[in-house]
Write a protein that holds these residues in place. Structure first.
Motif, PDB file in Angstrom:
ATOM      1  N   GLU A  63      21.694  17.480 -43.585  1.00  0.00           N
ATOM      2  CA  GLU A  63      22.312  17.503 -44.924  1.00  0.00           C
ATOM      3  C   GLU A  63      23.225  16.295 -45.097  1.00  0.00           C
ATOM      4  O   GLU A  63      23.224  15.624 -46.143  1.00  0.00           O
ATOM      5  CB  GLU A  63      23.122  18.794 -45.125  1.00  0.00           C
ATOM      6  CG  GLU A  63      22.288  20.060 -45.167  1.00  0.00           C
ATOM      7  CD  GLU A  63      21.808  20.494 -43.779  1.00  0.00           C
ATOM      8  OE1 GLU A  63      22.359  20.031 -42.765  1.00  0.00           O
ATOM      9  OE2 GLU A  63      20.834  21.270 -43.709  1.00  0.00           O
ATOM     10  N   SER A  64      24.024  16.063 -44.074  1.00  0.00           N
ATOM     11  CA  SER A  64      24.984  14.976 -44.132  1.00  0.00           C
ATOM     12  C   SER A  64      24.259  13.636 -44.243  1.00  0.00           C
ATOM     13  O   SER A  64      24.678  12.742 -44.976  1.00  0.00           O
ATOM     14  CB  SER A  64      25.872  15.060 -42.886  1.00  0.00           C
ATOM     15  OG  SER A  64      26.327  13.825 -42.531  1.00  0.00           O
ATOM     16  N   ASP A  65      23.125  13.491 -43.467  1.00  0.00           N
ATOM     17  CA  ASP A  65      22.365  12.245 -43.511  1.00  0.00           C
ATOM     18  C   ASP A  65      21.769  12.017 -44.902  1.00  0.00           C
ATOM     19  O   ASP A  65      21.801  10.901 -45.443  1.00  0.00           O
ATOM     20  CB  ASP A  65      21.224  12.283 -42.477  1.00  0.00           C
ATOM     21  CG  ASP A  65      21.724  11.947 -41.072  1.00  0.00           C
ATOM     22  OD1 ASP A  65      22.953  11.951 -40.870  1.00  0.00           O
ATOM     23  OD2 ASP A  65      20.882  11.689 -40.191  1.00  0.00           O
ATOM     24  N   LEU A  66      21.222  13.086 -45.493  1.00  0.00           N
ATOM     25  CA  LEU A  66      20.597  12.954 -46.805  1.00  0.00           C
ATOM     26  C   LEU A  66      21.631  12.603 -47.871  1.00  0.00           C
ATOM     27  O   LEU A  66      21.407  11.754 -48.745  1.00  0.00           O
ATOM     28  CB  LEU A  66      19.875  14.259 -47.178  1.00  0.00           C
ATOM     29  CG  LEU A  66      18.600  14.541 -46.355  1.00  0.00           C
ATOM     30  CD1 LEU A  66      18.023  15.920 -46.685  1.00  0.00           C
ATOM     31  CD2 LEU A  66      17.544  13.455 -46.589  1.00  0.00           C
ATOM     32  N   LYS A  67      22.782  13.261 -47.748  1.00  0.00           N
ATOM     33  CA  LYS A  67      23.857  12.983 -48.707  1.00  0.00           C
ATOM     34  C   LYS A  67      24.303  11.522 -48.550  1.00  0.00           C
ATOM     35  O   LYS A  67      24.461  10.798 -49.526  1.00  0.00           O
ATOM     36  CB  LYS A  67      25.049  13.924 -48.456  1.00  0.00           C
ATOM     37  CG  LYS A  67      26.167  13.776 -49.463  1.00  0.00           C
ATOM     38  CD  LYS A  67      27.244  14.845 -49.232  1.00  0.00           C
ATOM     39  CE  LYS A  67      28.380  14.684 -50.238  1.00  0.00           C
ATOM     40  NZ  LYS A  67      29.019  13.386 -50.138  1.00  0.00           N
ATOM     41  N   ASN A 149      19.453   6.696 -41.057  1.00  0.00           N
ATOM     42  CA  ASN A 149      19.004   5.355 -40.697  1.00  0.00           C
ATOM     43  C   ASN A 149      17.513   5.163 -40.939  1.00  0.00           C
ATOM     44  O   ASN A 149      17.074   4.095 -41.356  1.00  0.00           O
ATOM     45  CB  ASN A 149      19.332   5.064 -39.234  1.00  0.00           C
ATOM     46  CG  ASN A 149      20.823   4.860 -39.025  1.00  0.00           C
ATOM     47  OD1 ASN A 149      21.502   4.339 -39.913  1.00  0.00           O
ATOM     48  ND2 ASN A 149      21.334   5.284 -37.883  1.00  0.00           N
ATOM     49  N   MET A 150      16.731   6.191 -40.636  1.00  0.00           N
ATOM     50  CA  MET A 150      15.289   6.062 -40.836  1.00  0.00           C
ATOM     51  C   MET A 150      14.953   5.927 -42.319  1.00  0.00           C
ATOM     52  O   MET A 150      14.061   5.166 -42.702  1.00  0.00           O
ATOM     53  CB  MET A 150      14.562   7.280 -40.250  1.00  0.00           C
ATOM     54  CG  MET A 150      14.481   7.269 -38.739  1.00  0.00           C
ATOM     55  SD  MET A 150      13.564   5.854 -38.078  1.00  0.00           S
ATOM     56  CE  MET A 150      11.898   6.299 -38.495  1.00  0.00           C
ATOM     57  N   LYS A 151      15.665   6.687 -43.146  1.00  0.00           N
ATOM     58  CA  LYS A 151      15.396   6.598 -44.595  1.00  0.00           C
ATOM     59  C   LYS A 151      15.798   5.219 -45.113  1.00  0.00           C
ATOM     60  O   LYS A 151      15.093   4.629 -45.934  1.00  0.00           O
ATOM     61  CB  LYS A 151      16.135   7.713 -45.340  1.00  0.00           C
ATOM     62  CG  LYS A 151      15.366   9.027 -45.321  1.00  0.00           C
ATOM     63  CD  LYS A 151      16.038  10.085 -46.157  1.00  0.00           C
ATOM     64  CE  LYS A 151      15.244  11.381 -46.137  1.00  0.00           C
ATOM     65  NZ  LYS A 151      14.130  11.366 -47.082  1.00  0.00           N
ATOM     66  N   ILE A 152      16.926   4.764 -44.621  1.00  0.00           N
ATOM     67  CA  ILE A 152      17.349   3.414 -45.010  1.00  0.00           C
ATOM     68  C   ILE A 152      16.269   2.404 -44.602  1.00  0.00           C
ATOM     69  O   ILE A 152      15.880   1.539 -45.369  1.00  0.00           O
ATOM     70  CB  ILE A 152      18.694   3.069 -44.319  1.00  0.00           C
ATOM     71  CG1 ILE A 152      19.856   3.878 -44.904  1.00  0.00           C
ATOM     72  CG2 ILE A 152      18.985   1.571 -44.410  1.00  0.00           C
ATOM     73  CD1 ILE A 152      20.251   3.500 -46.322  1.00  0.00           C
ATOM     74  N   ASN A 153      15.772   2.560 -43.347  1.00  0.00           N
ATOM     75  CA  ASN A 153      14.770   1.614 -42.836  1.00  0.00           C
ATOM     76  C   ASN A 153      13.454   1.700 -43.602  1.00  0.00           C
ATOM     77  O   ASN A 153      12.783   0.700 -43.823  1.00  0.00           O
ATOM     78  CB  ASN A 153      14.493   1.878 -41.354  1.00  0.00           C
ATOM     79  CG  ASN A 153      15.661   1.482 -40.475  1.00  0.00           C
ATOM     80  OD1 ASN A 153      16.458   0.639 -40.860  1.00  0.00           O
ATOM     81  ND2 ASN A 153      15.783   2.125 -39.326  1.00  0.00           N
ATOM     82  N   VAL A 162      17.765   2.244 -34.775  1.00  0.00           N
ATOM     83  CA  VAL A 162      17.591   3.663 -34.389  1.00  0.00           C
ATOM     84  C   VAL A 162      17.188   3.707 -32.908  1.00  0.00           C
ATOM     85  O   VAL A 162      16.217   3.075 -32.512  1.00  0.00           O
ATOM     86  CB  VAL A 162      16.497   4.349 -35.234  1.00  0.00           C
ATOM     87  CG1 VAL A 162      16.281   5.788 -34.758  1.00  0.00           C
ATOM     88  CG2 VAL A 162      16.871   4.337 -36.708  1.00  0.00           C
ATOM     89  N   GLU A 163      17.923   4.444 -32.136  1.00  0.00           N
ATOM     90  CA  GLU A 163      17.655   4.476 -30.693  1.00  0.00           C
ATOM     91  C   GLU A 163      17.285   5.898 -30.263  1.00  0.00           C
ATOM     92  O   GLU A 163      18.127   6.790 -30.205  1.00  0.00           O
ATOM     93  CB  GLU A 163      18.912   4.014 -29.952  1.00  0.00           C
ATOM     94  CG  GLU A 163      18.709   3.840 -28.465  1.00  0.00           C
ATOM     95  CD  GLU A 163      20.005   3.377 -27.789  1.00  0.00           C
ATOM     96  OE1 GLU A 163      20.673   4.226 -27.167  1.00  0.00           O
ATOM     97  OE2 GLU A 163      20.328   2.190 -27.905  1.00  0.00           O
ATOM     98  N   VAL A 231      12.915   0.510 -34.722  1.00  0.00           N
ATOM     99  CA  VAL A 231      12.776   1.878 -34.218  1.00  0.00           C
ATOM    100  C   VAL A 231      12.166   1.789 -32.821  1.00  0.00           C
ATOM    101  O   VAL A 231      10.988   1.601 -32.659  1.00  0.00           O
ATOM    102  CB  VAL A 231      11.876   2.738 -35.131  1.00  0.00           C
ATOM    103  CG1 VAL A 231      11.764   4.154 -34.575  1.00  0.00           C
ATOM    104  CG2 VAL A 231      12.435   2.755 -36.518  1.00  0.00           C
ATOM    105  N   ARG A 232      12.987   1.858 -31.889  1.00  0.00           N
ATOM    106  CA  ARG A 232      12.526   1.660 -30.516  1.00  0.00           C
ATOM    107  C   ARG A 232      12.814   2.903 -29.694  1.00  0.00           C
ATOM    108  O   ARG A 232      13.871   3.508 -29.811  1.00  0.00           O
ATOM    109  CB  ARG A 232      13.253   0.482 -29.875  1.00  0.00           C
ATOM    110  CG  ARG A 232      12.711  -0.824 -30.338  1.00  0.00           C
ATOM    111  CD  ARG A 232      11.418  -1.149 -29.567  1.00  0.00           C
ATOM    112  NE  ARG A 232      10.796  -2.325 -30.111  1.00  0.00           N
ATOM    113  CZ  ARG A 232       9.633  -2.329 -30.771  1.00  0.00           C
ATOM    114  NH1 ARG A 232       9.014  -1.188 -31.001  1.00  0.00           N
ATOM    115  NH2 ARG A 232       9.100  -3.445 -31.200  1.00  0.00           N
TER     116      ARG A 232
END
Lengths: 459, 309
Positions: A63-67, A149-153, A162-163, A231-232
């Motif tokens: 939720e926090s990431d989406l927000k 981070n993935m959505k941003i990417n 992203v690790e 993304v590694r």
């Protein structure tokens, strides 16, 4: 005195036998080198075993990431001149470009991967406990802000690192390598231009960016591709609880050692009957040497040969293949116990062969039983990849027990972790030796004499 | 020195040694003569404590060897019929090993190996591997391995089987030399000449039993006066057998292929009659051999068969 003489004589006899020396010393060293290098990277391609259980730990809060992502769209992208409407549409489209869906459903849920890996979502604490108990072979850790981070990417021109970590259980080296390789494949596929492009187009079309939107496509796409490159999967070689994972050269050094000491038992298994057939057995008896004395001599000869094999193979692999065997007292203990067990096995073979009056049993042992024990014990391929039924049978193989013990020391475990294996090996040696004494000391039947007479008539 | 009383050894239903008794005196060469399968090697195996007897007693210097095997083992040397050596080791390593088993070490062992090498004539080749030796050299080393601890009693089981005449002569001379040095020897063979040459007293065995015993002269005395005439003819027919067989003075006669064996009291008296009857029948005589009595003849006389049958 007599036993010492028998040992000295048998060692001289054996060392003058070039064929035996090749089997006992040269073959394992050659195979150790060949297998260690040749099978370095083919474990996964040849993997056809049971499924690998893993746990996935989510360190992010969805939720926090989406927000956070929606806020970023509003702030960062707007700041780059993107219209409010476009940003809003991108936000709406982010449901369709869902990194969780891509990982869990499209990748881990695919037929190919799900045939190999079974995953479960666990808390970090639970996952580590499961790993320590050996119930799972690896943990895949999705880091904090993974979704964000993935959505941003995936959806913006920005690039955030992203690790993804993979923690493996050193006891399940093979499974750990499988998980690592598969997660690497995930990373690679995510990085591919085709997926990146598809994602970009889907995102663009879903947001009705139209021709104006495509004006910056090239720059945005380049940014996304660069982001996907980021993304590694970090193959985390940091061992669980400070343990070191085993490399193929380590594994095969121990595997070949554990297997080829069995040939010392095979060699020893022939010794009594060879003495009998060359009439030196009778001559020793006439000289007042007891059967037990002769048997003790043979036991010690096999023990010394096996120890010599262990010593040479250990030193060679350490110096040439850079194998790290681990704690000295532990490997010394395992070596002595393994040689003791092999000596016991060899004397049983010797006693049975003597009683039977032919070399069938010794031949079967060398050409068949050693190979079966090598397979069950993991000397050919790690037992992790064998069916469960075979894995259970591995406890029957003397070399398998020694190999497990050596793997422990290679991982960095101390004497307390291998003392159980040492005790089992010593117990096997003692039991076999007792059995050999019982077989040999049984009242001599007429077979011995018939054999003697037959040999005389032939002569 | 060694007394054997009613010794029996059976393997299942097979009676290999059937109640034999004899005595070996200190300082003598005692011969056990008999064909293959007579029970000589089984007797040797029992005497050397390798096999327990089914019945009977063997006393060595008054002690039962089965109750006190150590009493004989340390004083006994056994030369087995088979080459009981390690072929991939050198002669020296072999002697060293067998010496060790008899408790010899260090200088004492080295000295004894040198002495034994002299006795068996292998000093120059003693460092070579045994599998590089000739048959005769292996036989000599086989004997040497039994001499290291200077046994009081040496048992030699057919020690000359399968070797060349030169090595055989060397071995026979070695036996006599050892005996001259005071060693008591039990010598088994199916070679009559060897036993005749070496032994002061002889037991003749057949089918597990002793069928005759005594000195060579005593044994020959059993068939004293019996002379054997061997006739080799051009051809053989029943007529000539009948004609020769009817001549007075012949005790026994056997014929095989073109040969006739005649045993008689006095060959001189009847030889002329025999030759005349053969010539008269038109047959041709190829050879005539008049043999004096020997152990072969004794064995033939006692069993009706040759030693090498």
């Amino acid at each position: 005195m007599k036993i010492r003489s028998i040992i000295r004589k048998d060692l001289k006899t054996l060392l003058s036998d070039k064929k035996a020396l090749i089997i006992i010393l040269l073959m394992p060293i050659i195979l150790m080198v060949i297998l260690g290098f040749a099978l370095k990277g083919i474990f996964i391609e040849s993997w056809e075993g049971s499924k690998v259980n893993i746990a996935i730990v989510k360190q992010y809060v969805a939720e926090s990431d989406l927000k956070g992502f929606n806020d970023a769209l509003q702030n960062s992208l707007l700041a780059q001149g993107m219209g409010a409407d476009t940003a809003s549409e991108l936000s709406d489209a982010s449901d369709e470009v869902d990194p969780e869906n891509i990982l869990f459903n499209e990748f881990l849920g695919s037929t190919e991967v799900s045939d190999i890996i079974v995953y479960r979502i666990e808390s970090e604490k639970n996952a580590k406990e499961l790993l320590n108990r050996g119930e799972i072979s690896a943990i895949v850790v999705l880091p904090e802000k993974y979704l964000y981070n993935m959505k941003i990417n995936l959806l913006t021109p920005f690039r955030n690192e992203v690790e993804i970590k993979v923690l493996t259980n050193p006891d399940a080296t093979m499974d750990g390598q499988i998980v690592n390789a598969i997660m690497q494949a995930y990373s690679d596929s995510m990085s591919s231009a085709i997926i990146g492009k598809n994602v970009l187009i889907e995102a663009a079309m879903a947001n009705n960016m139209g021709n104006d939107s495509f004006k910056g496509m090239e720059a945005v796409m380049t940014g996304i591709m660069a982001a996907l490159e980021a993304v590694r999967v970090e193959v985390d070689d940091v061992a669980l609880e400070g343990r070191k994972p085993i490399m193929s050269s380590d594994y095969y050094a121990a595997a070949m050692l554990a297997m080829f000491i069995l040939f010392a038992a095979g060699q020893g298994g022939r010794m009594l009957l060879e003495e009998k057939e060359s009439f030196t057995w009778q001559r020793m008896m006439v000289a007042g040497t007891s059967k037990l004395g002769i048997l003790a001599g043979k036991f010690l000869v096999i023990f010394i040969i096996a120890l010599l094999q262990i010593l040479i193979m250990t030193i060679f692999s350490q110096l040439v293949l850079k194998v790290e065997w681990g704690d000295f007292s532990s490997i010394a203990g395992i070596g002595i116990a393994a040689a003791f067990a092999v000596a016991g096995l060899g004397t049983v073979l010797a006693a049975v062969t003597y009683r039977m009056g032919n070399f069938k049993i010794a031949n079967i042992f060398e050409t068949g039983i050693i190979q079966i024990m090598a397979l069950l014990g993991g000397s050919f391929v790690p037992i992790d990849i064998l069916p469960n039924a075979f894995q259970k049978l591995s406890v029957l193989s003397l070399n398998g027990i020694a190999l497990k013990a050596y793997q422990k020391t290679m991982m960095g475990y101390g004497l307390e972790a291998v003392v159980g294996y040492i005790a089992v090996l010593a117990g096997i040696g003692a039991a076999f030796t007792l059995l050999a004494v019982i077989i040999l000391m049984r009242k001599e039947g007429t077979d011995h004499v018939k054999h003697y007479q037959a040999a005389r008539i032939k002569a | 020195m060694l007394k054997v009383e009613n010794l029996q050894k059976n393997f299942g239903n097979i009676m290999a040694v059937d109640g034999i008794s004899f005595e070996v005196r200190k300082g003598e060469v005692f011969g056990l003569l008999g064909p293959n399968g007579a029970g000589k090697s089984t007797t040797i195996s029992v005497l050397s404590t390798l096999l327990p007897p089914s019945d009977g007693v063997v006393l060595f210097e008054g002690k039962n060897i089965f109750e006190e095997p150590k009493a004989i083992q340390s004083k006994l040397g056994v030369v087995p019929q088979d080459i009981a050596l390690y072929p991939t080791l050198s002669g020296y390593e072999n002697l060293s090993f067998w010496g060790n088993l008899y408790g010899l070490t260090g200088r004492e062992l080295k000295k004894r190996i040198e002495e034994v090498c002299e006795i068996i004539g292998l000093s120059e080749r003693i460092k070579d591997r045994v599998d590089k030796y000739s048959g005769g050299m292996k036989r000599r080393l086989n004997i040497g391995a039994a001499l290291l601890h200077m046994p009081e009693l040496l048992i030699m089981d057919e020690p000359t089987v399968g070797i060349d005449p030169q090595s055989r002569n060397h071995i026979l001379d070695t036996v006599l030399e050892l005996n001259r040095q005071g060693m008591t020897i039990i010598y088994t063979s199916h070679y009559m000449e060897e036993v005749e040459y070496l032994c002061s007293r002889i037991c003749i065995m057949d089918q597990g039993k002793i069928i005759a015993a005594g000195s060579k002269d005593e044994l020959v005395e059993m068939i004293s006066g019996k002379t054997e005439i061997a006739l080799l003819l051009e051809s053989m027919d029943q007529e000539i057998v009948k004609t020769v067989g009817s001549i007075k003075g012949i005790d026994s006669m056997v014929h095989q292929e073109n040969q006739i064996l005649i045993r008689c009291e006095n060959a001189d008296m009847i030889l002329a009659d025999i030759i005349a009857s053969i010539t008269a029948s038109g047959n041709h005589l190829r050879s005539v051999d008049v043999k004096k009595p020997n152990l072969e003849a004794v064995f033939l006389h006692l069993t009706g068969k040759a030693l090498r049958d």
